[in-house]
Design an enzyme around this catalytic site. Sequence first.
Site, PDB file in Angstrom:
ATOM      1  N   LYS A  48     -30.268 -24.031  -6.021  1.00  0.00           N
ATOM      2  CA  LYS A  48     -30.393 -25.013  -6.949  1.00  0.00           C
ATOM      3  C   LYS A  48     -30.236 -26.563  -6.630  1.00  0.00           C
ATOM      4  CE  LYS A  48     -30.786 -23.387 -11.256  1.00  0.00           C
ATOM      5  NZ  LYS A  48     -31.694 -24.018 -12.489  1.00  0.00           N
ATOM      6  N   SER A  92     -30.880 -15.187  -5.481  1.00  0.00           N
ATOM      7  CA  SER A  92     -30.878 -16.614  -5.752  1.00  0.00           C
ATOM      8  C   SER A  92     -29.590 -17.451  -5.997  1.00  0.00           C
ATOM      9  CB  SER A  92     -31.736 -16.881  -7.276  1.00  0.00           C
ATOM     10  OG  SER A  92     -31.050 -16.161  -8.152  1.00  0.00           O
TER      11      SER A  92
END
Length: 411
Positions: free
Chosen positions: A58, A312
């Site tokens: 992110k 992720s």
Amino acid sequence: MTNVALVGPTLADFESARNVVGRVAAVTPMESSRYLSELLGSPVLLKCENLQRTGSYKIRGAYNRMSKLTDEEKTRGVVAASAGNHAQGVAFAARELGIQATIFMPVGVALPKLQATRDYGAHVILRGNTVAEPLLAAAEWAAETGAVLIPPFDHADVVTGQGTVGLEILDQVPDLATVIVPIGGGGLISGVASVLKQRALRDGRKIRVIGVQAANAAAYPPSLDAGRALEIQITPTIADGIAVAKPGLLNFEIVRDAVDEVVTVSEDDTARALLMLLERAKLVVEPAGAVAVAAILAGKVAATGPTVAILSGGNIDPLLMQRVISHGLSASGRYLTLRIMLPDRPGQLARISELLAEAHANVIEVLHTRHGVGLQISEVELNVSVETRGPDHRQLVVDVLRAAGYDPQFD
């Protein structure tokens, strides 16, 4: 794939973003997995964004978006809403760029994520019990104060930043054939898929992109079937990092054109994947970050040639990890809780213990009571939890008890 180069950022945009994102984001490792390779029948590599700064990819999109703010916009500050990874990415990027960040988070956010966001210097406001309420509060804050709202996925600059993961994958695995990507709102997969498909088109080759959603929060399959972004009702999932009720509009357009397939995985699949990554790969991965591996373990994907599964994120609350590990052990047939009705006479508990020892099952916990609902006066209820070596051993334990005349019940 149709007209990929015409939808969203261009290759030049992604290359430019790599120079920007590289100021703060690490080039994360690519680790091979023999276990997954044997299971899939093709080489499997793990792109370890769980080892990224702030614990997830992110930071890439957040920093890329915020680096494009004007000086005047920077003075107004930024605002975002998140249950964890986006919050930390925005907070970190704001600190690096000298911008004041206000982050709205749910009241029940995991303490490690809350503390990390505050430690990066953001002003955190707790609001509501789900991410929907912080999102609304962040939009209101932006309208009232003039702060710039930093969206988690539905913005071209965010997509471009996340797509730098795809550029790294191509550098690390030049002969890439397939990539498997977790999907929430679609920021990561839209960026990665756009990069990979545009490069494949340019180079005259094929690269498959497969998206994975948690079955309890899978907005993309019905949206793709309908040809437009639909909002769904989410049910609880351990993969809270990808629990998004509606695809991003830009993200949906890119996914529709550039992603070959979207599959879903169950809670058990995800728990097994997290456990496998801990045991086999020695990697701490959050449930949302493990769904690409879950899809391989569950047999949901087929691939030929080098295949990359993106991990992720790695921001998992230790208390949640404890519960997920227990769930993963049970889902893998390595943890078994039995309910056995016994006659209320001496020696029964000892007999059960002997049988479990004969079956080489390791007893973890025992509850022996005369007060269970539905018990006869002459009965006791035994609940015993044992470790087993897998599904075959689990069945052996049950068979041994049944052969001795007992009727063990289990889920």
